[in-house]
Enzyme design. Structure first.
Site, PDB file in Angstrom:
ATOM      1  N   GLN A   1       0.770  -1.000   0.057  1.00 50.28           N
ATOM      2  CA  GLN A   1       0.046   0.035  -0.131  1.00 50.28           C
ATOM      3  C   GLN A   1       0.838   1.309  -0.100  1.00 50.28           C
ATOM      4  OE1 GLN A   1      -2.559  -1.720   3.271  1.00 50.28           O
ATOM      5  NE2 GLN A   1      -3.952  -0.466   2.305  1.00 50.28           N
TER       6      GLN A   1
ATOM      7  N   HIS B   1      -1.943  -5.802 -12.480  1.00 51.36           N
ATOM      8  CA  HIS B   1      -1.446  -5.709 -13.838  1.00 51.36           C
ATOM      9  C   HIS B   1      -2.115  -6.334 -14.810  1.00 51.36           C
ATOM     10  CE1 HIS B   1       2.677  -4.263 -11.885  1.00 51.36           C
ATOM     11  NE2 HIS B   1       1.956  -3.398 -12.099  1.00 51.36           N
TER      12      HIS B   1
ATOM     13  N   ASP C   1       2.188   0.278  -8.032  1.00 47.52           N
ATOM     14  CA  ASP C   1       3.298   0.345  -8.508  1.00 47.52           C
ATOM     15  C   ASP C   1       4.310   1.415  -7.925  1.00 47.52           C
ATOM     16  OD1 ASP C   1       2.462  -1.615 -10.165  1.00 47.52           O
ATOM     17  OD2 ASP C   1       2.684  -0.513 -12.117  1.00 47.52           O
TER      18      ASP C   1
ATOM     19  N   ARG D   1       4.068   0.122  12.847  1.00 51.57           N
ATOM     20  CA  ARG D   1       3.577  -1.049  12.342  1.00 51.57           C
ATOM     21  C   ARG D   1       3.814  -0.879  10.689  1.00 51.57           C
ATOM     22  NH1 ARG D   1      -1.582  -3.902  11.151  1.00 51.57           N
ATOM     23  NH2 ARG D   1      -1.057  -5.890  10.507  1.00 51.57           N
TER      24      ARG D   1
ATOM     25  N   HIS E   1       1.359  -9.289   4.687  1.00 56.44           N
ATOM     26  CA  HIS E   1       0.212  -8.380   4.647  1.00 56.44           C
ATOM     27  C   HIS E   1      -0.389  -8.532   3.162  1.00 56.44           C
ATOM     28  CE1 HIS E   1      -1.981  -4.759   6.644  1.00 56.44           C
ATOM     29  NE2 HIS E   1      -2.771  -4.983   5.205  1.00 56.44           N
TER      30      HIS E   1
ATOM     31  N   ASN F   1      -1.613 -10.585   8.776  1.00 60.83           N
ATOM     32  CA  ASN F   1      -2.383  -9.617   8.843  1.00 60.83           C
ATOM     33  C   ASN F   1      -3.836 -10.041   8.172  1.00 60.83           C
ATOM     34  OD1 ASN F   1      -3.367  -6.793   9.604  1.00 60.83           O
ATOM     35  ND2 ASN F   1      -4.109  -6.889   7.603  1.00 60.83           N
ATOM     36  N   GLU F   2      -4.836 -10.033   9.020  1.00 61.59           N
ATOM     37  CA  GLU F   2      -5.941 -10.529   8.678  1.00 61.59           C
ATOM     38  C   GLU F   2      -6.351 -11.497   7.595  1.00 61.59           C
ATOM     39  OE1 GLU F   2      -7.926  -6.749   7.032  1.00 61.59           O
ATOM     40  OE2 GLU F   2      -7.692  -5.397   8.889  1.00 61.59           O
TER      41      GLU F   2
ATOM     42  N   ASN G   1      -7.565  -5.882  14.883  1.00 61.46           N
ATOM     43  CA  ASN G   1      -7.955  -4.961  13.918  1.00 61.46           C
ATOM     44  C   ASN G   1      -9.414  -4.852  13.959  1.00 61.46           C
ATOM     45  OD1 ASN G   1      -5.286  -4.980  13.058  1.00 61.46           O
ATOM     46  ND2 ASN G   1      -5.704  -5.449  10.919  1.00 61.46           N
TER      47      ASN G   1
ATOM     48  N   TYR H   1     -12.977  -2.068  13.108  1.00 57.25           N
ATOM     49  CA  TYR H   1     -13.289  -0.748  12.365  1.00 57.25           C
ATOM     50  C   TYR H   1     -14.709  -0.396  12.798  1.00 57.25           C
ATOM     51  CZ  TYR H   1      -8.907  -0.670   9.773  1.00 57.25           C
ATOM     52  OH  TYR H   1      -7.463  -0.484   9.271  1.00 57.25           O
TER      53      TYR H   1
ATOM     54  N   GLU I   1      -4.906  -2.184  14.153  1.00 56.55           N
ATOM     55  CA  GLU I   1      -5.524  -1.099  13.433  1.00 56.55           C
ATOM     56  C   GLU I   1      -6.958  -0.620  13.717  1.00 56.55           C
ATOM     57  OE1 GLU I   1      -6.057  -2.395   9.028  1.00 56.55           O
ATOM     58  OE2 GLU I   1      -4.111  -3.357   9.190  1.00 56.55           O
TER      59      GLU I   1
END
Ligand code: IFM
Length: 478
Positions: free
Chosen positions: A37, A57, A70, A95, A140, A184-185, A327, A329, A384
């Site tokens: 990310q 891509h 990219d 993190r 991740h 992660n997740e 995490n 939300y 998170e």
């Protein structure tokens, strides 16, 4: 240090601070990001292709408007600036995740890419030189594409590759990294083996591919934890955990069916990962085992779609974490009912969500208590929590969200006695939000993706967090 004026203008800060507003000694504040990310430099200095590089891509239509990782925030070249941004908000920890294919371009240890090792050494050293501890996620979501050609996570042998990769990380960075998160997740990334267009690698094998992936990653997690225990803990003295995304689930109605659906939903989404690691008995939750076995048999299959752990695997997985990464939300509303394709995890669960609400800080407190009740004895690290919007520097919505969720977190600690080690909000700066691309902004810092320098500018929320991170106290609202 950032000026405090703006934040004070938004929240009236009272002069008297009470212990109820104070985080415990040693509580760690910071931000979280992930390699795909923020890093960019997707094929620079020997980095191999990952499944996210490959998918976006080959299939830009799975993403947003042709967006991909990219270049994104270009943190590969701008990591020093990132560290100064963290310092400016008084972060104790950062993190970030390591891109497996930047270290091992083939996914295997036949090629160890020295520039990749150098990059993470530089980042870690820069953080430590600025008084910030690294919290490192090993995975991740960006599997080396070379391993996807072997089937990816549904192939049980990928656990061997992950263990070797982890060994490279411990050998190269473990002298300075004291916080490790294996995955992660997992609940999100295994959906890449169930459906097309939500997560890489977009392989549509619902109710089979995702269960096989879950089985492999759990075995990989347990083995990496035991590797650390046996060969690294004595000299490196760090902590190893896993991060699960656990949302608060409320019943869609007061019917008995919907009330029961809540538990089933949570066992299929969360318990399936947590029970083998954090429960006293280990293994998959009984309700998951029973329902998938029964459905598999009814479908005329010779074996359950959910593989079985050996006794040895149950043992090495049980207790294989030093902390529970969470995490969180939002809150979802769940109902009873058979939805989703046949077969699929959702159909197996007999539960589904019908709506959600991101404005329910009490949900975080509830989940912290749920984890403590279900899996006693594990401190929790909130790895998170964050808020997406369409942009702008005056992000009062984000300030309100973060302050309210932190307040609920504090109540869980100070009133309910939940042990929480730290909080890394998502996220330091706007970044590539997977298939949503750059359309969703979640950063304390705005990033101008059109500028050559990927210019970062602090938002109101950066000032707000800098105050809280420094004082370890929440403002008293008048
Ligand atoms: O951006 C993601 C992150 O990679 C994983 N957790 C949720 C975040 C916000 O959607």
């Amino acid at each position: 240090m950032l000026v405090h004026v703006l934040f004070a203008a938004v929240l009236a800060v009272g002069s008297a601070q009470t212990p109820a507003n104070t985080f415990p000694d040693g509580f760690l504040f910071g931000c979280a990001t992930a390699a795909y990310q923020v890093e960019g430099a997707w094929n620079e200095d020997g980095k191999g292709e990952s499944i996210w590089d490959h998918m976006l891509h080959e299939h830009p239509e799975y993403g947003n408007n042709g967006d991909n990782g990219d270049v994104t925030c270009d943190s590969y070249h701008k990591y020093k600036e990132d560290v100064q941004m963290l310092k400016a908000i008084n972060a104790d920890v950062y993190r970030f995740s390591i891109s497996w294919s930047r270290i091992l371009p083939t996914g295997d240890i036949d090629v160890i890419n020295q520039p990749g090792i150098d990059y993470y050494n530089n980042l870690i050293n820069e953080l430590l030189d600025n008084g910030i501890q690294p919290v490192v996620t090993m995975y991740h979501w960006d599997l080396p594409q070379a391993l996807q050609y072997l089937g990816g996570w549904p192939n049980g042998l990928i656990a061997d590759y992950f263990v070797e990769y982890a060994r490279v990380l411990f050998d190269n960075f473990g002298d300075r990294v004291k916080w490790w998160i294996t995955f992660n997740e997992p609940g999100v990334f295994v959906s890449g083996y169930a459906e097309v267009g939500t997560a890489a690698p977009s392989q549509p094998a619902p109710g089979i591919g995702d269960y096989l992936a879950i089985h492999t990653l759990l075995r990989a997690h347990g083995r990496v934890y035991r590797l650390y225990d046996q060969q690294y803990r004595a000299t490196q003295n760090g902590s190893v955990g896993i991060t699960l995304n656990i949302q608060n689930i409320e019943p869609a109605s007061n019917s008995t069916e919907d009330l029961e659906a809540v538990d089933r939903y949570m066992q299929f989404e969360d318990g399936i990962f947590a029970h083998p690691i954090f429960s006293e008995d280990g293994d998959y939750p009984a309700v998951v085992r029973q329902r998938v076995d029964a459905n598999s048999e009814a479908e005329g299959r010779p074996r359950s779609r959910l593989p079985t752990f050996t006794q040895e695997e149950i043992e090495y997985l049980r207790g294989s974490a030093d902390f529970f990464g969470l995490n969180h939300y939002r809150t979802y509303y769940a109902a009873a009912g058979e939805t989703g394709p046949v077969p699929s995890k959702r159909r197996d669960s007999g539960a589904y969500t019908i709506s959600s609400n991101e404005n329910n800080p009490a949900g975080l407190r509830k989940i912290l208590n749920w984890i403590t009740a279900e899996y006693p004895g594990y401190p929790i690290f909130v790895t998170e929590n964050g808020y997406g919007d369409s942009g702008g520097l005056n992000d009062t919505g984000r300030v309100e969200y973060l302050t309210n969720y932190l307040s609920a977190l504090l109540e869980a600690i100070n009133t309910d006695g939940v042990e929480v080690l730290g909080y890394t909000m998502w996220t330091l700066m706007d970044n590539m939000e997977w298939t949503s691309g750059f359309s969703i902004k979640m950063g304390l810092y705005e990033v101008d993706f059109d500028s050559v320098n990927k210019t970062r500018t602090p938002r109101l929320s950066a000032y707000a967090m800098s105050e809280i991170f420094e004082s370890k106290q929440l403002p008293v609202l008048n």
